[in-house]
Design a protein around this motif. Structure first.
Motif, short mmCIF file in Angstrom:
data_model
loop_
_atom_site.label_atom_id
_atom_site.label_comp_id
_atom_site.label_asym_id
_atom_site.label_seq_id
_atom_site.Cartn_x
_atom_site.Cartn_y
_atom_site.Cartn_z
N GLU A 40 53.21 -14.70 -13.81
CA GLU A 40 52.38 -14.49 -12.62
C GLU A 40 51.08 -13.76 -12.92
N PRO A 41 50.01 -14.21 -12.26
CA PRO A 41 48.68 -13.65 -12.55
C PRO A 41 48.59 -12.15 -12.27
N ALA A 42 49.34 -11.65 -11.27
CA ALA A 42 49.26 -10.21 -10.98
C ALA A 42 49.65 -9.40 -12.22
N ALA A 43 50.66 -9.88 -12.95
CA ALA A 43 51.10 -9.17 -14.16
C ALA A 43 50.02 -9.23 -15.24
N LEU A 44 49.39 -10.39 -15.38
CA LEU A 44 48.31 -10.51 -16.37
C LEU A 44 47.14 -9.60 -15.99
N LEU A 45 46.77 -9.58 -14.71
CA LEU A 45 45.63 -8.76 -14.28
C LEU A 45 45.93 -7.28 -14.51
N SER A 46 47.17 -6.85 -14.26
CA SER A 46 47.43 -5.43 -14.49
C SER A 46 47.49 -5.13 -15.99
N LEU A 47 47.97 -6.11 -16.78
CA LEU A 47 47.89 -5.94 -18.24
C LEU A 47 46.42 -5.83 -18.69
N MET A 48 45.57 -6.70 -18.15
CA MET A 48 44.14 -6.65 -18.51
C MET A 48 43.52 -5.30 -18.10
N ASP A 49 43.90 -4.79 -16.92
CA ASP A 49 43.40 -3.46 -16.51
C ASP A 49 43.80 -2.42 -17.53
N HIS A 50 45.07 -2.47 -17.92
CA HIS A 50 45.62 -1.52 -18.88
C HIS A 50 44.91 -1.64 -20.24
N GLU A 51 44.53 -2.87 -20.58
CA GLU A 51 43.93 -3.13 -21.89
C GLU A 51 42.40 -3.00 -21.86
N GLY A 52 41.85 -2.75 -20.69
CA GLY A 52 40.40 -2.59 -20.59
C GLY A 52 39.62 -3.89 -20.67
N VAL A 53 40.26 -4.99 -20.24
CA VAL A 53 39.61 -6.30 -20.28
C VAL A 53 39.29 -6.74 -18.86
N GLU A 54 37.99 -7.00 -18.60
CA GLU A 54 37.57 -7.32 -17.24
C GLU A 54 37.75 -8.80 -16.91
N LYS A 55 37.36 -9.67 -17.84
CA LYS A 55 37.46 -11.11 -17.61
C LYS A 55 38.12 -11.76 -18.82
N ALA A 56 38.80 -12.89 -18.56
CA ALA A 56 39.42 -13.61 -19.68
C ALA A 56 39.41 -15.10 -19.39
N ALA A 57 39.26 -15.89 -20.46
CA ALA A 57 39.37 -17.35 -20.36
C ALA A 57 40.74 -17.76 -20.88
N LEU A 58 41.43 -18.55 -20.06
CA LEU A 58 42.83 -18.90 -20.31
C LEU A 58 42.92 -20.30 -20.92
N ILE A 59 43.17 -20.32 -22.22
CA ILE A 59 43.10 -21.57 -22.98
C ILE A 59 44.32 -22.45 -22.70
N ASN A 60 44.05 -23.69 -22.28
CA ASN A 60 45.10 -24.69 -22.14
C ASN A 60 44.57 -26.02 -22.65
N TYR A 61 45.44 -26.79 -23.27
CA TYR A 61 45.01 -28.11 -23.75
C TYR A 61 46.21 -29.04 -23.85
N VAL A 62 45.91 -30.33 -23.78
CA VAL A 62 46.94 -31.37 -23.81
C VAL A 62 47.20 -31.72 -25.28
N ALA A 63 48.42 -31.47 -25.76
CA ALA A 63 48.75 -31.77 -27.16
C ALA A 63 50.24 -32.07 -27.24
N PRO A 64 50.64 -33.21 -26.67
CA PRO A 64 52.09 -33.48 -26.58
C PRO A 64 52.77 -33.62 -27.94
#
Ligand SMILES: [Zn+2]
Length: 280
Positions: A40-64
């Motif tokens: 869940e994004p809320a957990a990632l956002l609080s992790l980012m707060d804790h880690e001092g990261v304001e913005k992040a790009a979330l890498i996803n790609y199709v590679a079956p």
């Protein structure tokens, strides 16, 4: 200092092939935190707060074939970032061999909320310039990104995941992409680490729309790997590759980077300003 991490892997791990998944979780002490952030994004956002990261790009790609990721990763990540687009940037992909309409699919991804594209040659099993040979649909993907002003992150450098093909690890084929799509913003992920870094630096100096994404390189070793980092500080974007194997934490990487003997202005551009300019 403000931090924009342009390369973290928040992906649907349930799609991972069992051998790849085993590689991702082997020896992890932070598995619980990672799984919460994936859930869940809320957990990632609080992790980012804790880690001092304001913005992040979330890498996803199709590679079956290599990773197990199918085209539903695009829906997964756009749903994940919904309501948090000020901090979370969805990165998605169209695999030219798994669609009949690469250009149309790419435009639809942008409408859906994908902000950047990812191309991963060793995991998607084609060269970055394969449109010249047997994969014309790849050109439609680049063209759509160029027309929409959306950056493309292209993996460069070797990868150790089972089934990955490192003959696609060399960044040089991206030279064709920059020549053929001169307005396309290109990020060379991992700067060709560890054996193609001179090629990556050459390409960045040659092409004004090319940038390096510094993820996946141990920050303390950045100046060994990239001795001219200060000269190209305008063209480098910060990233960690969290939670890939071997990345301690987003914060630890930033701290290690800040300890390097570089001018403050260069650090500020790399950690924040360049990503804001290139990614938006
Ligand atoms: Zn990565």
């Amino acid at each position: 200092m403000r931090v924009f991490d342009c390369h973290i892997h928040i992906q649907p791990w349930e799609q991972l092939r069992p051998d790849v998944r085993a590689r991702m979780i082997a020896g992890r002490k932070d598995l619980d935190a990672v799984q919460k952030a994936l859930a869940e994004p809320a957990a990632l956002l609080s992790l980012m707060d804790h880690e001092g990261v304001e913005k992040a790009a979330l890498i996803n790609y199709v590679a079956p074939e290599v990773m197990g990721f199918d085209p539903s990763v695009n829906d997964w990540v756009t749903r994940y970032v919904r309501g948090h687009e000020d901090r979370l940037y969805a990165v998605g992909s169209v695999h030219p061999r798994h669609t009949k309409d690469p250009g149309g699919d790419t435009r639809r991804l942008f409408e859906k909320g994908i902000r950047l594209l990812k191309i991963h040659p060793p995991h998607q099993l084609f060269a970055a310039n394969a449109y010249i040979a047997d994969l014309p649909g790849l050109a439609e993907i680049y063209r759509a990104a160029e027309e929409h002003g959306r950056p493309v992150t292209i993996h460069t450098g070797t990868t150790i995941f089972p089934g990955a093909r490192n003959r696609f690890a060399d960044p040089m084929p991206v030279d064709d992409v920059a020549v053929d799509f001169p307005k396309l913003k290109i990020l060379l992920a991992h700067a060709g680490r560890p054996i193609y870094m001179e090629t990556a630096v050459f390409l960045v100096r040659r092409h004004p729309n090319m940038h390096l994404d510094l993820s996946g390189i141990p920050p303390k070793k950045l100046l060994e790997y990239l001795p001219r980092l200060e000269d190209i500080a305008d063209r480098c974007l910060w990233g960690t590759d969290y939670p890939s194997p071997g990345i301690a934490s987003m914060r630890k990487n930033v701290e290690d980077f800040l300890s390097l003997p570089l001018p403050e202005a260069a650090k500020e551009k790399i950690l924040w300003a360049n990503a804001v300019r290139v990614i938006g």
